[in-house]
Design a protein around this motif. Structure first.
Motif, short mmCIF file in Angstrom:
data_model
loop_
_atom_site.label_atom_id
_atom_site.label_comp_id
_atom_site.label_asym_id
_atom_site.label_seq_id
_atom_site.Cartn_x
_atom_site.Cartn_y
_atom_site.Cartn_z
N ALA A 174 9.35 11.17 -5.86
CA ALA A 174 10.51 12.02 -6.14
C ALA A 174 11.82 11.33 -5.75
CB ALA A 174 10.37 13.36 -5.41
N THR A 175 11.76 10.53 -4.69
CA THR A 175 12.95 9.78 -4.24
C THR A 175 13.37 8.77 -5.31
OG1 THR A 175 12.48 10.01 -1.88
CG2 THR A 175 13.80 8.12 -2.54
N GLY B 80 9.97 20.19 -5.27
CA GLY B 80 8.86 21.13 -5.15
C GLY B 80 8.50 21.78 -6.47
N LYS B 81 9.50 22.21 -7.21
CA LYS B 81 9.25 22.93 -8.46
C LYS B 81 8.75 22.02 -9.59
CE LYS B 81 12.44 26.69 -7.39
NZ LYS B 81 13.75 27.32 -7.65
N ASN B 82 8.99 20.72 -9.46
CA ASN B 82 8.56 19.78 -10.51
C ASN B 82 7.38 18.90 -10.08
OD1 ASN B 82 10.65 19.85 -12.91
ND2 ASN B 82 11.81 20.12 -11.02
N ARG B 83 6.75 19.26 -8.99
CA ARG B 83 5.71 18.41 -8.41
C ARG B 83 4.57 18.10 -9.39
NH1 ARG B 83 3.85 17.64 -2.79
NH2 ARG B 83 1.69 16.89 -2.86
N SER B 84 3.95 19.12 -9.93
CA SER B 84 2.79 18.90 -10.81
C SER B 84 3.17 18.08 -12.04
CB SER B 84 2.18 20.24 -11.26
OG SER B 84 1.61 20.90 -10.16
N ALA B 85 4.30 18.42 -12.65
CA ALA B 85 4.74 17.72 -13.86
C ALA B 85 5.06 16.26 -13.56
CB ALA B 85 5.96 18.41 -14.46
N LEU B 86 5.71 16.00 -12.41
CA LEU B 86 6.10 14.63 -12.08
C LEU B 86 4.88 13.78 -11.73
CD1 LEU B 86 8.51 12.78 -11.88
CD2 LEU B 86 8.86 13.52 -9.52
N VAL B 87 3.92 14.34 -11.03
CA VAL B 87 2.70 13.60 -10.72
C VAL B 87 1.95 13.25 -12.00
CG1 VAL B 87 0.40 13.77 -9.66
CG2 VAL B 87 2.42 14.49 -8.37
N GLU B 88 1.93 14.17 -12.95
CA GLU B 88 1.28 13.91 -14.23
C GLU B 88 1.98 12.78 -14.98
OE1 GLU B 88 -1.43 13.90 -17.14
OE2 GLU B 88 -1.58 15.00 -15.24
N LYS B 89 3.31 12.78 -14.96
CA LYS B 89 4.07 11.71 -15.64
C LYS B 89 3.82 10.37 -14.95
CE LYS B 89 7.74 14.73 -17.36
NZ LYS B 89 9.14 15.20 -17.18
N TRP B 90 3.70 10.39 -13.63
CA TRP B 90 3.39 9.17 -12.89
C TRP B 90 2.02 8.64 -13.27
CZ3 TRP B 90 -0.57 8.52 -9.18
CH2 TRP B 90 -0.55 7.31 -8.49
N ASN B 91 1.05 9.53 -13.36
CA ASN B 91 -0.32 9.15 -13.76
C ASN B 91 -0.31 8.44 -15.11
OD1 ASN B 91 -2.26 9.83 -11.76
ND2 ASN B 91 -1.87 11.98 -12.14
N LYS B 92 0.45 8.99 -16.05
CA LYS B 92 0.52 8.39 -17.39
C LYS B 92 1.26 7.05 -17.37
CE LYS B 92 0.32 12.73 -20.01
NZ LYS B 92 1.07 13.69 -20.83
N ALA B 93 2.30 6.97 -16.52
CA ALA B 93 3.13 5.75 -16.46
C ALA B 93 2.34 4.55 -15.93
CB ALA B 93 4.36 5.99 -15.59
N ILE B 94 1.44 4.77 -15.00
CA ILE B 94 0.76 3.62 -14.36
C ILE B 94 -0.53 3.22 -15.09
CG2 ILE B 94 1.71 4.20 -12.11
CD1 ILE B 94 -1.16 5.16 -11.33
N SER C 210 0.85 -1.20 0.00
CA SER C 210 0.00 0.00 0.00
C SER C 210 0.88 1.24 0.00
CB SER C 210 -0.90 0.02 1.23
OG SER C 210 -1.66 1.22 1.27
N MET C 211 0.50 2.22 -0.79
CA MET C 211 1.10 3.55 -0.70
C MET C 211 -0.02 4.55 -0.97
SD MET C 211 3.37 4.15 -4.21
CE MET C 211 3.52 5.92 -4.01
N ALA C 212 0.24 5.79 -0.70
CA ALA C 212 -0.75 6.83 -0.97
C ALA C 212 -0.60 7.33 -2.40
CB ALA C 212 -0.62 7.96 0.04
N ASN C 213 -1.54 8.13 -2.83
CA ASN C 213 -1.49 8.72 -4.16
C ASN C 213 -0.60 9.97 -4.12
OD1 ASN C 213 -2.23 10.44 -6.45
ND2 ASN C 213 -3.88 8.99 -6.79
N PRO C 214 0.43 10.05 -4.96
CA PRO C 214 1.32 11.22 -4.93
C PRO C 214 0.61 12.54 -5.24
CG PRO C 214 2.30 9.43 -6.18
CD PRO C 214 0.89 9.04 -5.91
N GLY C 215 -0.55 12.46 -5.86
CA GLY C 215 -1.30 13.69 -6.14
C GLY C 215 -1.93 14.30 -4.92
N GLY D 144 13.09 5.53 -13.21
CA GLY D 144 12.26 5.74 -12.03
C GLY D 144 10.78 5.56 -12.33
N LEU D 145 10.33 6.13 -13.45
CA LEU D 145 8.92 5.99 -13.83
C LEU D 145 8.60 4.57 -14.27
CD1 LEU D 145 8.40 9.40 -15.67
CD2 LEU D 145 7.37 8.69 -13.48
N ASP D 146 9.58 3.92 -14.88
CA ASP D 146 9.39 2.51 -15.25
C ASP D 146 9.24 1.66 -13.98
OD1 ASP D 146 9.38 0.33 -17.26
OD2 ASP D 146 11.22 -0.28 -16.22
N TYR D 147 10.04 1.98 -12.96
CA TYR D 147 9.93 1.27 -11.68
C TYR D 147 8.54 1.49 -11.07
CZ TYR D 147 10.35 0.17 -6.76
OH TYR D 147 10.12 -0.36 -5.51
#
Length: 342
Positions: free
Chosen positions: A184-185, A327-341, A169-174, A195-198
């Motif tokens: 981000a880690t 912090g500065k890449n939060r929105s973009a990274l969450v969006e990329k994560w959404n697409k990756a999964i 279980s993990m939470a939603n990064p959004g 990282g996104l592939d992982y």
């Protein structure tokens, strides 16, 4: 003018001055009494309640707090930008406050008490100040692990083992600052593509994405999953509250961490009270409150005594977590994560 009339006029004047002065004092006292503060808070609820109670007692400022995850706080502040309802963002990873500052949602304020914090624990421009530090890791249910004949995960890749399918279980990064710290880690540790592939592979192991970052450790403690990705101090809290099957491990290749922070919301009401709150948060006394209600983070004030229960986490290997980038890449990274999964 006779002496009696002169005396009467003099006494009248003195009474007027006294009444006026008394009225001024009452008004000043009323102003102080009428100071109010509304807080959006990312701390555990019991920690939040204790902090509000002690701040009110120490300052006389009437205070209300609403508990939300970091993503929810950011969304609420955005929605209220033209008419802010709260003045303080209190607790949760500073990544969120970095993004808030980037979007013009926070006020600069350098507290005189910030001198007691190392530079790495505060924003150089004064948009946020760190109040605690928490390490990311795995909270696992040792009873379930034993039943399945599996060891607690000790690396990020361990989570991808077949035995953990549907048991993580993990939470939603959004919505969650904790889960965003995990995302981000992984990206900082492995690079964006790997990282996104992982995260795509990890998605197949996930039973539930929770709204709150504290929930995965609680679910592991309740035996609903084998592993929760969480801040380790939250796992310790649940273990101390009776979930005795919980054990804490951290990835040996390195893990990220949060600097829990406080900041002032731009244009929020009662800015004077907001500054008082930031000043108070940076004191030794305020920082040591958390451990009295089960919050076992490391602390940022140079003289504050960390909780003894945090000692077991001291050997955790940390990466050089780039908080500003996160912090500065939060929105973009969450969006990329959404697409990756997907």
């Amino acid at each position: 003018m006779n002496k009696k009339r002169l005396l009467a006029l003099t006494l009248g004047a003195m009474m007027s001055v006294t009444l006026f002065a008394g009225c001024g004092k009452k008004e000043a006292a009323s102003e102080k009494k009428d100071l109010k503060l509304t807080i959006y808070c990312g701390l555990m609820e019991d920690h939040m309640v204790k902090a509000v109670k002690e701040f009110e007692k120490d300052t006389g400022v009437k205070t209300e707090a609403v508990r939300m995850s970091s993503g929810e706080i950011l969304g609420r502040i955005r929605a209220e930008k033209e008419n802010p309802k709260a003045s303080i963002w209190f607790g949760g990873p500073a990544d969120g406050l970095v993004q808030g500052a980037e979007e013009g949602l926070l006020e600069k304020y350098v507290s005189p008490n910030a001198k007691d914090l190392a530079d790495k624990y505060k924003d150089k421009d004064g948009y946020w100040s760190g109040i605690y530090v928490g390490y990311l890791g795995f909270a696992s249910n040792q009873k379930l692990l034993k039943e399945k004949g599996v060891e607690a995960p000790k690396t990020w890749d361990d989570l991808l083992k077949p035995e953990f399918k549907g048991q993580v279980s993990m939470a939603n990064p959004g919505s969650s600052g904790t889960a965003y710290t995990a995302l981000a880690t992984v990206v900082q540790l492995m690079g964006e593509e790997k990282g996104l592939d992982y995260m795509k592979k990890l998605h197949k192991q996930i039973k539930t994405y929770e709204k709150s970052g504290t929930a995965p450790a609680r679910l592991a403690g309740q035996g609903e999953v084998m592993v929760g990705i969480s801040f380790l101090h939250d796992g310790i809290k649940y273990r101390e509250e009776g979930m005795k099957d919980l054990i804490m491990t951290a990835p040996s290749e390195g893990t990220g961490y949060e600097i829990g922070a406080v900041g002032i919301i731009k244009g929020g009401p009662d800015q004077e009270a907001a500054k008082k709150f930031v000043d108070w948060c940076l004191t030794k006394k305020a920082q040591e409150l958390g451990q009295t209600v089960g919050s076992y983070q490391f602390l940022t004030h140079k003289d504050a005594q960390p909780p003894k229960l945090a000692e077991e986490l001291k050997s955790t290997k940390l990466i050089e977590y780039n908080l500003d980038w996160a912090g500065k890449n939060r929105s973009a990274l969450v969006e990329k994560w959404n697409k990756a999964i997907k």
